[in-house]
Design a protein around this motif. Structure first.
Motif, PDB file in Angstrom:
ATOM      1  N   ALA A  66       0.841  -1.206   0.000  1.00 36.62           N
ATOM      2  CA  ALA A  66       0.000   0.000   0.000  1.00 36.62           C
ATOM      3  C   ALA A  66       0.872   1.251   0.000  1.00 36.62           C
ATOM      4  O   ALA A  66       0.579   2.224  -0.697  1.00 36.62           O
ATOM      5  CB  ALA A  66      -0.935   0.002   1.199  1.00 36.62           C
ATOM      6  N   LYS A 129      -5.546   3.249   6.573  1.00 34.17           N
ATOM      7  CA  LYS A 129      -4.088   3.406   6.547  1.00 34.17           C
ATOM      8  C   LYS A 129      -3.688   3.944   5.183  1.00 34.17           C
ATOM      9  O   LYS A 129      -4.400   3.762   4.189  1.00 34.17           O
ATOM     10  CB  LYS A 129      -3.398   2.065   6.801  1.00 34.17           C
ATOM     11  N   ASP A 132      -4.650   2.667   1.451  1.00 31.74           N
ATOM     12  CA  ASP A 132      -5.930   1.960   1.328  1.00 31.74           C
ATOM     13  C   ASP A 132      -6.755   2.629   0.235  1.00 31.74           C
ATOM     14  O   ASP A 132      -6.694   3.848   0.056  1.00 31.74           O
ATOM     15  CB  ASP A 132      -6.722   2.028   2.641  1.00 31.74           C
ATOM     16  N   ARG A 177      -8.727  -2.439   2.052  1.00 30.22           N
ATOM     17  CA  ARG A 177      -7.310  -2.752   2.269  1.00 30.22           C
ATOM     18  C   ARG A 177      -6.931  -3.900   1.358  1.00 30.22           C
ATOM     19  O   ARG A 177      -7.505  -4.982   1.401  1.00 30.22           O
ATOM     20  CB  ARG A 177      -7.059  -3.112   3.729  1.00 30.22           C
TER      21      ARG A 177
END
Length: 178
Positions: A66, A129, A132, A177
């Motif tokens: 990510a 986070k 994401d 996610r």
């Protein structure tokens, strides 16, 4: 009940005031020439872009795949939005996110609707986070990358460029996610 009736009357009065102001504003807009409307739209776009350049994301860069996808998306800030494009020099919203994840050696679906089902859903914004996917609108037609500090990095619409924007500016549905 009397308090409720008073509140309703006050709200009706305020509603009339707002509708009157909106009507006046619409009349003014209708008086603008096409050239003036275009200049106004350009100014609005420039203002949004400048605001995106001043975003404070804190000092977090994200981690893992990510984080790598987010870093890739950051590298194309300022690239123009072009519907159906998936980089490397122009993007639509899901084109940006799929391209960014591809740079991190992760394949995700091409459309925002399909990306909404590509990983684990995150409903609370506080659990997001960096990197994401962030899905917007009930029909899931817009997606961006969470940038931290209540910001999203996305390709917003025709005439705009890849930029940061407050996550609160659009109707958040959930995060994903990968």
């Amino acid at each position: 009940l009397k308090d409720l009736a008073d509140t309703r009357a006050e709200l009706a009065k305020k509603k009339k005031e707002v509708q009157s102001k909106l009507g006046s504003a619409q009349k003014l807009l209708n008086l603008l020439t096409a050239q003036e409307k275009a200049a106004l739209a350009t100014q609005e776009q420039e203002r949004a872009t400048r605001a995106g350049e001043r975003v404070d994301l804190g000092n977090s860069k994200g981690s893992g795949r990510a984080g790598a996808a987010f870093a890739a998306a950051q590298s194309v800030i300022g690239a123009p939005y072009v519907y159906t494009h998936a980089g490397p020099s122009s993007f639509d919203c899901s084109g940006l996110t799929s391209w960014a994840y591809a740079q991190a050696d992760v394949t995700i679906p091409r459309t925002s609707e399909a990306q909404a089902n590509a990983g684990t859903r995150i409903y609370s914004q506080s659990d997001l986070k960096i990197g994401d996917l962030v899905i917007f609108y009930a029909d899931q037609h817009h997606v961006g990358l969470y940038a931290g500090n209540g910001q999203v990095l996305h390709a917003p619409h025709s005439g705009a460029v890849v930029r940061y924007e407050s996550i609160a500016n659009m109707p958040y549905q959930f995060g994903v996610r990968i």
